[in-house]
Design an enzyme around this catalytic site. Structure first.
Site, short mmCIF file in Angstrom:
data_model
loop_
_atom_site.label_atom_id
_atom_site.label_comp_id
_atom_site.label_asym_id
_atom_site.label_seq_id
_atom_site.Cartn_x
_atom_site.Cartn_y
_atom_site.Cartn_z
N LYS A 103 -13.44 1.90 7.59
CA LYS A 103 -12.12 1.61 8.18
C LYS A 103 -11.86 2.58 9.35
CE LYS A 103 -9.45 -1.03 7.05
NZ LYS A 103 -9.26 -2.47 7.35
N THR A 127 -5.78 1.76 7.01
CA THR A 127 -5.37 2.41 5.77
C THR A 127 -5.10 3.89 5.99
OG1 THR A 127 -6.25 3.12 3.63
CG2 THR A 127 -7.87 2.59 5.29
N ASP A 128 -4.27 4.46 5.13
CA ASP A 128 -4.03 5.91 5.19
C ASP A 128 -5.27 6.71 4.78
OD1 ASP A 128 -3.97 5.33 2.47
OD2 ASP A 128 -2.01 6.26 2.09
N GLU A 129 -6.25 6.03 4.15
CA GLU A 129 -7.43 6.74 3.66
C GLU A 129 -8.29 7.30 4.78
OE1 GLU A 129 -9.70 4.92 0.63
OE2 GLU A 129 -7.96 4.16 -0.44
N TYR A 173 -15.96 3.12 1.95
CA TYR A 173 -14.90 2.21 2.40
C TYR A 173 -14.07 2.84 3.52
CZ TYR A 173 -10.15 0.30 2.52
OH TYR A 173 -8.93 -0.18 2.95
P1 NAD Z 1 -8.49 -8.12 -0.28
O1 NAD Z 1 -9.83 -7.61 -0.71
O2 NAD Z 1 -7.52 -8.59 -1.31
O3 NAD Z 1 -8.68 -9.33 0.75
C1 NAD Z 1 -9.64 -9.30 1.78
C2 NAD Z 1 -9.72 -10.71 2.38
O4 NAD Z 1 -10.65 -10.67 3.48
C3 NAD Z 1 -10.25 -11.77 1.39
O5 NAD Z 1 -9.49 -12.95 1.50
C4 NAD Z 1 -11.69 -11.99 1.84
O6 NAD Z 1 -12.16 -13.29 1.55
C5 NAD Z 1 -11.57 -11.76 3.35
N1 NAD Z 1 -12.85 -11.34 3.96
C6 NAD Z 1 -13.67 -10.35 3.54
N2 NAD Z 1 -14.76 -10.28 4.35
C7 NAD Z 1 -14.58 -11.23 5.32
C8 NAD Z 1 -15.34 -11.62 6.46
N3 NAD Z 1 -16.51 -11.02 6.77
N4 NAD Z 1 -14.86 -12.62 7.24
C9 NAD Z 1 -13.67 -13.23 6.93
N5 NAD Z 1 -12.92 -12.90 5.87
C10 NAD Z 1 -13.37 -11.92 5.07
O7 NAD Z 1 -7.89 -6.96 0.63
P2 NAD Z 1 -6.39 -6.42 0.73
O8 NAD Z 1 -6.15 -5.44 -0.33
O9 NAD Z 1 -5.50 -7.58 0.91
O10 NAD Z 1 -6.49 -5.62 2.11
C11 NAD Z 1 -6.30 -6.29 3.36
C12 NAD Z 1 -6.40 -5.28 4.48
O11 NAD Z 1 -5.41 -4.27 4.32
C13 NAD Z 1 -7.73 -4.56 4.57
O12 NAD Z 1 -8.06 -4.40 5.93
C14 NAD Z 1 -7.46 -3.21 3.93
O13 NAD Z 1 -8.31 -2.23 4.44
C15 NAD Z 1 -6.03 -2.99 4.35
N6 NAD Z 1 -5.22 -2.11 3.49
C16 NAD Z 1 -5.15 -2.37 2.14
C17 NAD Z 1 -4.31 -1.58 1.36
C18 NAD Z 1 -4.17 -1.85 -0.14
O14 NAD Z 1 -3.46 -1.13 -0.82
N7 NAD Z 1 -4.80 -2.88 -0.69
C19 NAD Z 1 -3.57 -0.54 1.94
C20 NAD Z 1 -3.69 -0.30 3.31
C21 NAD Z 1 -4.51 -1.11 4.07
O1 DAU Z 2 -4.39 3.97 0.36
C1 DAU Z 2 -4.67 2.66 0.77
C2 DAU Z 2 -5.84 2.11 -0.01
O2 DAU Z 2 -5.34 1.84 -1.33
C3 DAU Z 2 -6.43 0.86 0.61
O3 DAU Z 2 -7.00 1.19 1.85
C4 DAU Z 2 -7.49 0.23 -0.30
O4 DAU Z 2 -7.92 -1.01 0.24
C5 DAU Z 2 -6.87 -0.01 -1.67
O5 DAU Z 2 -7.86 -0.51 -2.56
C6 DAU Z 2 -6.28 1.28 -2.22
O6 DAU Z 2 -7.33 2.25 -2.49
P1 DAU Z 2 -7.31 3.14 -3.84
O7 DAU Z 2 -8.71 3.55 -4.07
O8 DAU Z 2 -6.27 4.18 -3.78
O9 DAU Z 2 -6.83 2.00 -4.90
P2 DAU Z 2 -7.32 1.64 -6.37
O10 DAU Z 2 -6.37 0.57 -6.85
O11 DAU Z 2 -8.76 1.35 -6.45
O12 DAU Z 2 -7.03 2.97 -7.18
C7 DAU Z 2 -5.76 3.60 -7.18
C8 DAU Z 2 -5.87 4.90 -7.97
O13 DAU Z 2 -6.10 4.58 -9.36
C9 DAU Z 2 -7.05 5.76 -7.56
O14 DAU Z 2 -6.67 7.12 -7.64
C10 DAU Z 2 -8.13 5.45 -8.60
C11 DAU Z 2 -7.32 5.16 -9.84
N1 DAU Z 2 -7.88 4.17 -10.79
C12 DAU Z 2 -8.33 2.99 -10.31
C13 DAU Z 2 -8.80 2.01 -11.17
C14 DAU Z 2 -9.31 0.69 -10.64
C15 DAU Z 2 -7.87 4.44 -12.15
O15 DAU Z 2 -7.45 5.53 -12.61
N2 DAU Z 2 -8.32 3.48 -13.01
C16 DAU Z 2 -8.80 2.27 -12.58
O16 DAU Z 2 -9.20 1.44 -13.42
#
Ligand code: NAD
Ligand code: DAU
Length: 339
Positions: free
Chosen positions: A159, A128-130, A155
């Site tokens: 990562k 992630t960019d975080e 989190y």
């Molecule tokens: P998500 O929470 O929707 O899905 C996570 C999946 O991993 C689920 O299917 C869960 O059952 C599985 N899982 C969790 N723990 C596990 C374990 N111990 N063993 C096997 N499976 C397990 O997550 P997402 O939003 O799809 O993110 C997927 C990946 O992408 C993560 O690595 C996250 O850090 C990365 N990522 C997410 C975002 C975003 O915007 N959501 C952005 C950049 C990177």
């Molecule tokens: O940048 C990549 C990341 O993006 C991934 O690594 C994470 O897995 C993914 O969850 C996401 O993280 P964020 O914390 O940025 O996403 P989230 O959807 O939780 O929140 C997005 C923005 O919205 C953040 O600034 C918090 C705000 N927010 C979130 C929720 C759930 C609100 O204002 N209201 C809300 O109810």
């Protein structure tokens, strides 16, 4: 640039989650020569419905935990790559209870790296960019592959730890690994705990959307299909040992995103509540994906954020059976946190 690695049999960890399942569909739809084994623990965030419609001869599903070394010994041989998506992914959950994040994101990655070393297969690490922390709202810079790590939340620190393990295993043991760090994804099948689906499903259920603090925090949005095509590009053409940033020039602040959602759903643009801010809330993420675009020739295709958001809203409106099961429990968790 041509593909230098053509995977035949890959393991996708976390393939029943939001982004992992999109990648599985992407591979099945676009790369007929590649078979996928999904390894997923089906936590609260995993959902087998995300994989519906995939032909049986293209995918196997293994219900299991990435921390289970014996299971990895049974399933890894015979595969030529692992693409590692599985994670605890939600910042707010990590603030409430960090332990599962350390277990899955750090220890789980360690177990996979040991299996990759033992069976000498290719590994791609989804991050992630975080890990780079945050930028000031007026900072002219964006994150690049050279930006120092400075994670803020439990989190993002797990990562960042997992990225460091990958780098160390690559240098010390010579494993064949690449890393990608992507910005915020949106699209169908995203859990209702996340910002965009939470607000869409709030409106669909007659609840006012919830904005943390003043809503000026900026996220750099990318459609999850563009993330998938970027990961395939890096897996097949990327240079071993390299990190690539994935982003689609989608910077927007939260209040603007929320106003667009409200407008597209026919609601007044001020029909939302400000709620308690997230502790340690990162101000801004912004990705410079020049390296991926110039070195490997990748380009995003979903460049119109508003039409991508409209399609996402339509998907949630058309699939209440997918999200209704988890909505009440998610909102109860937020209510206890004052959000
Ligand atoms: P998500 O929470 O929707 O899905 C996570 C999946 O991993 C689920 O299917 C869960 O059952 C599985 N899982 C969790 N723990 C596990 C374990 N111990 N063993 C096997 N499976 C397990 O997550 P997402 O939003 O799809 O993110 C997927 C990946 O992408 C993560 O690595 C996250 O850090 C990365 N990522 C997410 C975002 C975003 O915007 N959501 C952005 C950049 C990177
Ligand atoms: O940048 C990549 C990341 O993006 C991934 O690594 C994470 O897995 C993914 O969850 C996401 O993280 P964020 O914390 O940025 O996403 P989230 O959807 O939780 O929140 C997005 C923005 O919205 C953040 O600034 C918090 C705000 N927010 C979130 C929720 C759930 C609100 O204002 N209201 C809300 O109810």
């Amino acid at each position: 640039m041509t593909e230098t690695f053509v995977p035949k049999n890959i393991i996708v960890t976390g393939g029943a989650g939001f982004i992992g399942s999109n990648f599985v569909h992407y591979v099945v739809d676009n790369h007929p020569g590649t078979h996928v084994t999904v390894l997923d623990a089906l936590t609260y965030a995993g959902n087998l419905d995300n994989l519906k419609g995939i032909p049986e001869d293209r995918m196997d599903f293994v219900h299991g935990n990435i921390c289970d070394a014996e299971l990895l010994d049974r399933i890894v041989p015979g595969h030529d790559a692992i693409v590692h998506y599985a994670a605890e992914s939600h910042n707010d959950n990590s603030i409430a209870n960090p332990e599962p994040f350390v277990r899955t994101n750090v220890v789980g990655t360690f177990r996979l790296l040991e299996a990759v070393r033992k069976y000498d297969i290719r590994y791609h690490h989804i991050s992630t960019d975080e890990v780079y922390g945050d930028l000031a709202l007026d900072d002219p810079h964006r994150f690049t592959e050279e930006t120092p790590y400075r994670p803020s939340s439990p989190y993002s620190s797990t990562k960042a730890s997992s990225d460091m393990l990958v780098r160390a295993w690559t240098r010390t043991y010579g494993i064949r690994a690449t890393i990608s760090n992507c910005s915020n994804n949106y699209g169908p099948y995203q859990h209702v705990e996340k910002f965009i689906p939470r607000q869409i499903t709030n409106i669909l259920t007659g609840v006012r959307p919830k904005l943390y603090g003043a809503g000026l925090n900026v996220r750099d949005w990318i459609h999850t299909e563009d993330h998938s095509s970027a990961v395939w590009t890096i897996l097949t053409k990327g240079r071993i040992g390299e990190t690539y940033l994935i982003g689609a020039d989608g910077e927007k602040n939260n209040i603007d995103v929320l106003r667009i959602i409200l407008r597209l759903m026919g609601e007044p643009e001020d029909a939302f509540d400000h709620v308690k801010d997230r502790p340690g809330h990162d101000r801004r993420y912004a990705i410079d994906s020049t390296k991926l675009q110039t070195e490997l020739g990748w380009k995003p295709t979903h460049t119109d954020f508003e039409s991508g958001l409209k399609a996402t809203i339509d998907w949630y409106a058309a699939h209440p059976e997918w999200w209704e099961k988890t909505k009440a429990a998610t909102e109860e968790r937020y209510r206890r946190q004052g959000q």
